[in-house]
Design a protein around this motif. Structure first.
Motif, PDB file in Angstrom:
ATOM      1  N   ASN A  89       0.814  -1.213   0.000  1.00  0.00           N
ATOM      2  CA  ASN A  89       0.000   0.000   0.000  1.00  0.00           C
ATOM      3  C   ASN A  89       0.849   1.265   0.000  1.00  0.00           C
ATOM      4  N   HIS A 114      -7.869   3.659  -6.231  1.00  0.00           N
ATOM      5  CA  HIS A 114      -8.366   2.363  -5.777  1.00  0.00           C
ATOM      6  C   HIS A 114      -7.414   1.262  -6.221  1.00  0.00           C
ATOM      7  N   ARG A 124     -11.992  -7.793  -5.519  1.00  0.00           N
ATOM      8  CA  ARG A 124     -12.088  -6.918  -4.358  1.00  0.00           C
ATOM      9  C   ARG A 124     -11.240  -5.674  -4.564  1.00  0.00           C
ATOM     10  N   TRP A 125     -11.794  -4.528  -4.179  1.00  0.00           N
ATOM     11  CA  TRP A 125     -11.083  -3.265  -4.288  1.00  0.00           C
ATOM     12  C   TRP A 125     -11.025  -2.591  -2.918  1.00  0.00           C
ATOM     13  N   HIS A 126     -10.038  -1.743  -2.723  1.00  0.00           N
ATOM     14  CA  HIS A 126      -9.990  -0.899  -1.535  1.00  0.00           C
ATOM     15  C   HIS A 126      -9.301   0.411  -1.891  1.00  0.00           C
ATOM     16  N   CYS A 127      -9.523   1.426  -1.094  1.00  0.00           N
ATOM     17  CA  CYS A 127      -8.945   2.725  -1.401  1.00  0.00           C
ATOM     18  C   CYS A 127      -7.465   2.735  -1.041  1.00  0.00           C
ATOM     19  N   PHE A 134     -13.949  -0.120   0.906  1.00  0.00           N
ATOM     20  CA  PHE A 134     -13.631  -1.321   0.138  1.00  0.00           C
ATOM     21  C   PHE A 134     -14.932  -1.885  -0.416  1.00  0.00           C
TER      22      PHE A 134
END
Length: 352
Positions: A89, A114, A124-127, A134
């Motif tokens: 990340n 994202h 699946r996505w998340h910021c 997410f």
């Protein structure tokens, strides 16, 4: 690559990510995808290989984004392995920070970033910035843009490599063996052209249309026929006339022929087939195929006039309906040569 989808309104990240395959023409992997937003709608979409941008200069990408006229961008990082790696990340945050700086130099803002593991239903996505948001990716094949692409006759490819296969030379040995055949046909055509330039051009255009009909019916032209077409495309009047087929009622036939020619004949003759294919794809709203064809053509001839012009138009987000206007020259040349081209096809409201 730059494409436009102004009829698609941005709602949620899972919806936006699901729309990417229909816009790009293939499912992105290991990619950074930039989506510009114009009044809440999806505008220009650009994709680059993720390894190239993690340690690279983002100024050119930001410049391309600014050419779309939008002032806001969403970044989507597609990384199957990194999405499940908390340590990664920071790399993504650094990338988005660099992107923010590059965009700001052009008066643009990064609206959101994202990370997604895979662009398919259940992905699946998340910021990126640790906001805690997410969610799941919706089914790309259920996207309104996917339906529009299918209705427009566009094929959606599983991977970028599958799209590249549309234009890649299939048999290098066969291609190399065609060089003397093309040279022989060129000599014979030169004799005909000197005797009657317009008559020679008329026969070439008519032969190309007849050959496209046969290809569409599943026939495989022989090397002599393809060699004859390849050398005919070096005649500017023949080539410019054939551009008009891209907006005609039998455009699909012509496009199939250009793709076959691009996969078969050697350079430099292959370049004209690639540019004709690019123009045809662009005219019907297929930015991915147009961009890939132009990339291959410009790699061989960076100064090719038509390829440069189309590439500039595509990168700046020029609409297909504006590009179609170039076909008018082909219709005028056809009239002079005495060739009857297929009538122009009617287009619905569709933009790349």
């Amino acid at each position: 690559m730059t494409t436009h989808e102004p009829d698609f309104r941005f709602t949620q990240p899972g919806t936006l990510i699901a729309a990417l395959p229909a816009v790009l023409g293939f499912v992105p992997e290991q990619s950074l995808v930039l989506v510009s937003l114009e009044r809440g709608e999806m505008g220009a979409v650009m994709r680059v290989d993720l390894p190239k941008v993690l340690d690279g200069d983002l100024s050119h990408l930001a410049e391309l984004a600014s050419a779309s006229g939008a002032d806001t961008v969403v970044a989507v990082i597609v990384d199957a392995e990194g999405a499940a790696c908390p340590m990664c990340n920071q790399d993504y945050r650094d990338l988005c920070d660099d992107l923010t700086s590059a965009l700001s130099a052009h008066g643009m803002d990064l609206y959101a970033g994202h990370v997604v593991d895979r662009v398919e239903a259940g992905g699946r996505w998340h910021c990126v910035d640790g906001c805690g948001a997410f969610g799941a990716v919706e089914d790309p094949m259920a996207s309104p843009l996917a339906a529009a692409a299918v209705l427009d006759g566009r094929r959606l490819y599983r991977r970028r490599a599958d799209l590249q296969a549309v234009i890649e030379v299939v048999d290098e040995k066969r291609s190399a063996a065609m060089v003397p055949v093309i040279s022989e046909r060129s000599d014979a055509r030169g004799v005909d052209w000197r005797a009657d330039p317009d008559g020679c051009g008329r026969r070439d255009v008519e032969a190309a249309m007849a050959l496209s009909a046969r290809v569409c019916d599943g026939e495989e032209p022989n090397d002599i026929e393809l060699a004859g077409l390849a050398c005919a495309l070096t005649d500017v009047n023949v080539r410019d006339t054939l551009y008009a087929l891209a907006v005609g009622a039998e455009a699909a036939r012509a496009e199939a022929l250009w793709a076959l020619l691009a996969r078969t004949v050697p350079e430099p003759w292959r370049i004209e087939a690639l540019v004709l294919l690019a123009f045809s794809a662009y005219a019907r709203g297929d930015g991915p195929l147009a961009g890939l064809s132009l990339e291959a053509a410009l790699r061989s001839d960076p100064q090719h006039r038509m390829a440069c012009m189309l590439d500039t138009a595509l990168q700046s987000g020029m609409r297909p309906e504006q590009i179609r206007e170039l076909a008018g020259t082909g219709y005028r040349l056809a009239k002079r040569l005495g060739v009857r081209l297929p009538p122009r096809r009617a287009y619905g409201r569709r933009a790349v």
